[in-house]
Motif scaffolding. Sequence first.
Motif, PDB file in Angstrom:
ATOM      1  N   ASP A 163     -16.286  66.670   7.659  1.00  0.00           N
ATOM      2  CA  ASP A 163     -17.103  65.538   8.156  1.00  0.00           C
ATOM      3  C   ASP A 163     -17.327  65.253   9.588  1.00  0.00           C
ATOM      4  O   ASP A 163     -16.641  64.146  10.082  1.00  0.00           O
ATOM      5  CB  ASP A 163     -17.085  64.266   7.316  1.00  0.00           C
ATOM      6  CG  ASP A 163     -18.359  63.384   7.361  1.00  0.00           C
ATOM      7  OD1 ASP A 163     -19.148  63.559   8.247  1.00  0.00           O
ATOM      8  OD2 ASP A 163     -18.312  62.409   6.609  1.00  0.00           O
ATOM      9  N   THR A 193     -19.732  63.914  11.601  1.00  0.00           N
ATOM     10  CA  THR A 193     -20.459  62.645  11.709  1.00  0.00           C
ATOM     11  C   THR A 193     -19.565  61.655  11.291  1.00  0.00           C
ATOM     12  O   THR A 193     -20.036  60.553  11.829  1.00  0.00           O
ATOM     13  CB  THR A 193     -21.709  62.705  10.690  1.00  0.00           C
ATOM     14  OG1 THR A 193     -21.400  62.827   9.469  1.00  0.00           O
ATOM     15  CG2 THR A 193     -22.430  64.069  11.164  1.00  0.00           C
ATOM     16  N   CYS A 194     -18.454  61.625  10.862  1.00  0.00           N
ATOM     17  CA  CYS A 194     -17.611  60.352  10.266  1.00  0.00           C
ATOM     18  C   CYS A 194     -17.244  59.733  11.590  1.00  0.00           C
ATOM     19  O   CYS A 194     -16.616  60.294  12.405  1.00  0.00           O
ATOM     20  CB  CYS A 194     -16.762  60.614   9.485  1.00  0.00           C
ATOM     21  SG  CYS A 194     -15.373  59.329   9.207  1.00  0.00           S
ATOM     22  N   PRO A 195     -17.374  58.514  11.757  1.00  0.00           N
ATOM     23  CA  PRO A 195     -16.930  57.962  13.221  1.00  0.00           C
ATOM     24  C   PRO A 195     -15.285  57.835  13.057  1.00  0.00           C
ATOM     25  O   PRO A 195     -14.592  57.657  14.525  1.00  0.00           O
ATOM     26  CB  PRO A 195     -17.268  56.380  13.006  1.00  0.00           C
ATOM     27  CG  PRO A 195     -17.740  56.339  11.788  1.00  0.00           C
ATOM     28  CD  PRO A 195     -17.958  57.438  11.106  1.00  0.00           C
ATOM     29  N   TYR A 196     -14.681  57.987  12.002  1.00  0.00           N
ATOM     30  CA  TYR A 196     -13.302  58.177  12.186  1.00  0.00           C
ATOM     31  C   TYR A 196     -12.602  59.415  12.130  1.00  0.00           C
ATOM     32  O   TYR A 196     -11.427  59.576  12.385  1.00  0.00           O
ATOM     33  CB  TYR A 196     -12.535  57.431  10.594  1.00  0.00           C
ATOM     34  CG  TYR A 196     -13.285  56.126  10.580  1.00  0.00           C
ATOM     35  CD1 TYR A 196     -12.825  55.142  11.049  1.00  0.00           C
ATOM     36  CD2 TYR A 196     -14.457  55.945   9.533  1.00  0.00           C
ATOM     37  CE1 TYR A 196     -13.377  53.636  10.925  1.00  0.00           C
ATOM     38  CE2 TYR A 196     -14.799  54.699   8.980  1.00  0.00           C
ATOM     39  CZ  TYR A 196     -14.372  53.808   9.732  1.00  0.00           C
ATOM     40  OH  TYR A 196     -14.904  52.376   9.495  1.00  0.00           O
ATOM     41  N   ASN A 197     -13.515  60.564  12.288  1.00  0.00           N
ATOM     42  CA  ASN A 197     -12.727  61.784  12.496  1.00  0.00           C
ATOM     43  C   ASN A 197     -12.424  61.913  13.894  1.00  0.00           C
ATOM     44  O   ASN A 197     -13.136  61.413  15.107  1.00  0.00           O
ATOM     45  CB  ASN A 197     -13.985  62.778  12.163  1.00  0.00           C
ATOM     46  CG  ASN A 197     -13.424  64.237  12.222  1.00  0.00           C
ATOM     47  OD1 ASN A 197     -12.860  64.641  13.139  1.00  0.00           O
ATOM     48  ND2 ASN A 197     -13.914  64.893  11.148  1.00  0.00           N
ATOM     49  N   ASN A 243     -14.125  62.641  17.152  1.00  0.00           N
ATOM     50  CA  ASN A 243     -15.272  61.424  17.766  1.00  0.00           C
ATOM     51  C   ASN A 243     -14.562  60.148  18.464  1.00  0.00           C
ATOM     52  O   ASN A 243     -15.261  59.332  18.925  1.00  0.00           O
ATOM     53  CB  ASN A 243     -16.030  60.699  16.485  1.00  0.00           C
ATOM     54  CG  ASN A 243     -16.915  61.947  15.907  1.00  0.00           C
ATOM     55  OD1 ASN A 243     -17.460  62.793  16.423  1.00  0.00           O
ATOM     56  ND2 ASN A 243     -16.950  62.034  14.466  1.00  0.00           N
ATOM     57  N   HIS A 244     -13.242  60.352  18.782  1.00  0.00           N
ATOM     58  CA  HIS A 244     -12.589  59.383  19.594  1.00  0.00           C
ATOM     59  C   HIS A 244     -11.386  59.875  20.093  1.00  0.00           C
ATOM     60  O   HIS A 244     -10.994  60.884  19.994  1.00  0.00           O
ATOM     61  CB  HIS A 244     -12.382  58.081  18.762  1.00  0.00           C
ATOM     62  CG  HIS A 244     -11.830  58.349  17.467  1.00  0.00           C
ATOM     63  ND1 HIS A 244     -10.378  58.490  17.374  1.00  0.00           N
ATOM     64  CD2 HIS A 244     -12.387  58.374  16.354  1.00  0.00           C
ATOM     65  CE1 HIS A 244     -10.077  58.679  16.184  1.00  0.00           C
ATOM     66  NE2 HIS A 244     -11.091  58.832  15.438  1.00  0.00           N
ATOM     67  N   CYS A 297      -8.769  56.713  10.825  1.00  0.00           N
ATOM     68  CA  CYS A 297      -9.128  57.196   9.350  1.00  0.00           C
ATOM     69  C   CYS A 297      -8.073  56.815   8.418  1.00  0.00           C
ATOM     70  O   CYS A 297      -8.549  56.123   7.307  1.00  0.00           O
ATOM     71  CB  CYS A 297      -8.973  58.751   9.669  1.00  0.00           C
ATOM     72  SG  CYS A 297      -9.105  59.515   7.893  1.00  0.00           S
ATOM     73  N   LYS A 312      -8.867  52.993   7.792  1.00  0.00           N
ATOM     74  CA  LYS A 312      -9.813  52.901   6.814  1.00  0.00           C
ATOM     75  C   LYS A 312      -9.395  53.309   5.421  1.00  0.00           C
ATOM     76  O   LYS A 312     -10.009  52.573   4.506  1.00  0.00           O
ATOM     77  CB  LYS A 312     -10.794  54.000   7.352  1.00  0.00           C
ATOM     78  CG  LYS A 312     -12.127  53.857   6.343  1.00  0.00           C
ATOM     79  CD  LYS A 312     -12.312  55.295   5.825  1.00  0.00           C
ATOM     80  CE  LYS A 312     -13.566  55.571   5.112  1.00  0.00           C
ATOM     81  NZ  LYS A 312     -13.362  56.107   4.029  1.00  0.00           N
TER      82      LYS A 312
END
Length: 76
Positions: free
Chosen positions: A10, A12-16, A19-20, A27, A30
């Motif tokens: 995934d 698109t998950c901001p926790y992946n 993406n940071h 992750c 969360k």
Amino acid sequence: MDVPFCTCDDLTCPYNPVNHDRGCVPCIAKNLREHEIPTCLFNAVSPDKLPEDADDWSWGSFARHVQAHPRASARS
């Protein structure tokens, strides 16, 4: 951030981690907050997460997933 063992698809998950630059910390935090298990642990047991379980990442769902894949769990 590149985390070689991350198997979450995934993106698109901001926790992946892609993406940071904070690795797995967002992750895990969360998932702890929501009493869930990260996708990578489900995938470590078996990558074939059943469609009916696709939105249930709870601890109970993980326990059932482990029980449903005993051979996969024993390989580790």
